[in-house]
Design an enzyme around this catalytic site. Structure first.
Site, PDB file in Angstrom:
ATOM      1  N   GLY A 201     -42.426  36.749  36.750  1.00 27.20           N
ATOM      2  CA  GLY A 201     -41.418  35.821  37.261  1.00 27.20           C
ATOM      3  C   GLY A 201     -39.990  36.147  36.876  1.00 27.20           C
ATOM      4  O   GLY A 201     -39.098  35.313  37.071  1.00 27.20           O
ATOM      5  N   GLU A 234     -46.474  40.282  32.393  1.00 25.35           N
ATOM      6  CA  GLU A 234     -47.033  40.928  33.594  1.00 25.35           C
ATOM      7  C   GLU A 234     -46.102  40.733  34.784  1.00 25.35           C
ATOM      8  O   GLU A 234     -46.435  40.034  35.731  1.00 25.35           O
ATOM      9  CB  GLU A 234     -48.437  40.381  33.894  1.00 25.35           C
ATOM     10  N   GLY A 236     -44.050  41.605  38.252  1.00 26.63           N
ATOM     11  CA  GLY A 236     -44.299  42.334  39.485  1.00 26.63           C
ATOM     12  C   GLY A 236     -42.967  42.676  40.138  1.00 26.63           C
ATOM     13  O   GLY A 236     -42.475  43.794  40.050  1.00 26.63           O
ATOM     14  N   ARG A 237     -42.366  41.663  40.739  1.00 26.81           N
ATOM     15  CA  ARG A 237     -41.148  41.842  41.532  1.00 26.81           C
ATOM     16  C   ARG A 237     -40.047  42.618  40.805  1.00 26.81           C
ATOM     17  O   ARG A 237     -39.454  43.546  41.353  1.00 26.81           O
ATOM     18  CB  ARG A 237     -40.590  40.467  41.942  1.00 26.81           C
ATOM     19  N   CYS A 306     -40.449  38.082  69.176  1.00 24.74           N
ATOM     20  CA  CYS A 306     -40.018  37.023  70.084  1.00 24.74           C
ATOM     21  C   CYS A 306     -40.090  35.684  69.360  1.00 24.74           C
ATOM     22  O   CYS A 306     -40.834  34.793  69.768  1.00 24.74           O
ATOM     23  CB  CYS A 306     -40.908  37.009  71.311  1.00 24.74           C
ATOM     24  N   TYR A 334     -43.239  42.456  47.420  1.00 25.84           N
ATOM     25  CA  TYR A 334     -43.464  41.337  48.341  1.00 25.84           C
ATOM     26  C   TYR A 334     -42.759  41.606  49.674  1.00 25.84           C
ATOM     27  O   TYR A 334     -42.056  40.749  50.202  1.00 25.84           O
ATOM     28  CB  TYR A 334     -42.975  40.015  47.727  1.00 25.84           C
TER      29      TYR A 334
HETATM   30  C1  LIG Z   1     -47.474  36.743  40.977  1.00 22.51           C
HETATM   31  C2  LIG Z   1     -47.858  36.731  39.553  1.00 22.51           C
HETATM   32  C3  LIG Z   1     -47.201  37.567  38.628  1.00 22.51           C
HETATM   33  C4  LIG Z   1     -46.005  38.419  38.992  1.00 22.51           C
HETATM   34  O1  LIG Z   1     -44.926  37.602  39.336  1.00 22.51           O
HETATM   35  P1  LIG Z   1     -43.493  38.258  39.664  1.00 22.51           P
HETATM   36  O2  LIG Z   1     -42.666  37.094  40.089  1.00 22.51           O
HETATM   37  O3  LIG Z   1     -43.715  39.238  40.766  1.00 22.51           O
HETATM   38  O4  LIG Z   1     -42.996  38.900  38.417  1.00 22.51           O
HETATM   39  C5  LIG Z   1     -47.656  37.558  37.327  1.00 22.51           C
HETATM   40  N1  LIG Z   1     -48.693  36.773  36.946  1.00 22.51           N
HETATM   41  C6  LIG Z   1     -49.339  35.959  37.813  1.00 22.51           C
HETATM   42  C7  LIG Z   1     -50.454  35.129  37.323  1.00 22.51           C
HETATM   43  C8  LIG Z   1     -48.935  35.898  39.140  1.00 22.51           C
HETATM   44  O5  LIG Z   1     -49.567  35.075  39.980  1.00 22.51           O
END
Ligand SMILES: *Cc1c(COP(=O)(O)O)cnc(C)c1O
Length: 356
Positions: A201, A234, A236-237, A306, A334
């Site tokens: 997050g 953990e 991601g983004r 469209c 994403y």
């Molecule tokens: C989606 C998710 C992440 C990664 O979130 P980001 O906003 O992409 O950093 C980590 N842990 C869990 C449980 C998630 O669902």
């Protein structure tokens, strides 16, 4: 702002739309995140972008991967046998509960009971959905995710020698800055548990691409509050968003009732991010076009679908000609993998990976 590598490569891709991944930039970014974190473990949340080439670069920097489905689990364990996997996700099936893992993030007391019923060994983090306000977050993970304190308490007596409680997991929201995430960390570290996964997050600003999450402050802050505990995050983004680009071309320009539009090949069925988040996707225009143009005025950039929702960016003051190359930035997370590819049956984009 695009890297020199991308600026050179984008006009020479041939067929567009295409995704372009700057692997050396990802490598550098992941290395700097790793350095900032010191002894904090780093997993990558595969759902942000499961592209195998990106994962290969990340594998050199992360301690493991967070997989939220059997599909993601199969993908990462095939690519990286032996690399630790944390298995998460709400609504795990019995088959998913049987998958080998380094850690499994249990979402409810009933899920824990089903895990026990498999008879297999397991190392569990209980996913806590803490009662903490998160101001300014892009997406709050309240609602069905994880358990409240009562749910956690219900789980505690159920553990056995084979199904071991290792600690807590949480993933509070998307779009948090370092001070907010440190407040969350302090609240979670008040619990007795030896091990805590603080989730992802970390904020990514599409409005201000240059303003990046402060990994150094986060790493230092976590080191200061960690005590002797085992900490893991953990993201991601914030790891992969910046290394990806969606490259396309202006196919038409026009003015309708005073509004200027540039119509681009492709659309939000390839890059859904601006449609889902309701933002303007940042971009750079490379002047490869010789066709009719719009000059120095607010232009709305749309795709070939469209539907009025097929908008990349609204009323951006710039110039654009038919044939210009448009490079959308921050398309590494994403983006392709959350998009509705088959809507209207346009061709799929190509994928290119830039190497050093
Ligand atoms: C989606 C998710 C992440 C990664 O979130 P980001 O906003 O992409 O950093 C980590 N842990 C869990 C449980 C998630 O669902």
């Amino acid at each position: 702002m695009i890297t020199d590598r991308v600026q050179d490569a984008a006009p020479r891709l041939g067929e567009v739309p295409a995704y372009l991944y700057d692997l050396p930039a990802l490598d550098e970014h992941a290395a700097s995140v790793r350095r900032a974190l010191g002894g904090i473990e780093l997993y990558y949340a595969v759902k942000a972008n499961p592209d195998a080439e990106l994962l290969r670069v990340l594998a050199g920097h992360v301690d493991g991967f967070e997989a939220s489905s059997a599909g993601e689990h199969a993908h990462v364990t095939t690519l990286f046998p032996g690399k630790p996997v944390a298995l998460g996700g709400p609504g795990k099936t019995d088959a998913e509960l049987r998958l080998p893992h380094h850690r499994i993030h249990v979402e409810s007391p009933n899920e824990l009971r089903r895990l026990l019923a498999t008879g297999l060994e397991a190392d569990v983090l209980l996913r806590l959905n803490p009662d903490l306000p998160v101001e300014g977050a892009a997406l709050t993970m309240s609602g069905p995710f994880g358990m409240d304190e009562q749910g956690v308490a219900e789980c505690l007596p159920l553990f056995t020698e084979r199904v071991r409680l290792r600690g807590l997991h949480t993933h509070l929201a998307s779009g948090l800055d370092a001070p907010q995430l440190l407040t969350l960390a302090r609240a979670l570290l008040d619990h007795e548990h030896e091990e805590v996964n603080l989730g992802g997050g970390m904020a990514v600003s599409y409005a201000e691409p240059e303003s990046r999450f402060d990994w150094a402050a986060y790493g230092a802050g976590l080191a200061a509050v960690r005590g002797g505990k085992r900490l893991r995050i953990e993201p991601g983004r914030a790891l992969t968003a910046y290394c990806g680009y969606y490259v396309t071309r202006v196919v038409d320009v026009k003015r309708v009732r005073g509004e200027a539009y540039a119509i681009l090949l492709g659309g939000t069925h390839h890059l859904r991010t601006p449609a889902t988040k309701g933002h303007d996707q940042p971009f750079t225009i490379l002047p490869t076009g010789k066709g009719p143009g719009l000059a120095d005025e607010p232009i709305t950039f749309v795709g070939q679908l469209c539907t009025p929702k097929d908008v990349f960016s609204r009323k951006i003051v710039t110039s654009a000609r038919v044939g210009d190359t448009v490079v959308f930035e921050m398309a590494g997370a994403y983006a392709w993998n959350i998009s509705h590819h088959d809507f209207l049956m346009h061709p799929k984009p190509a994928f290119h990976h830039l190497r050093a």
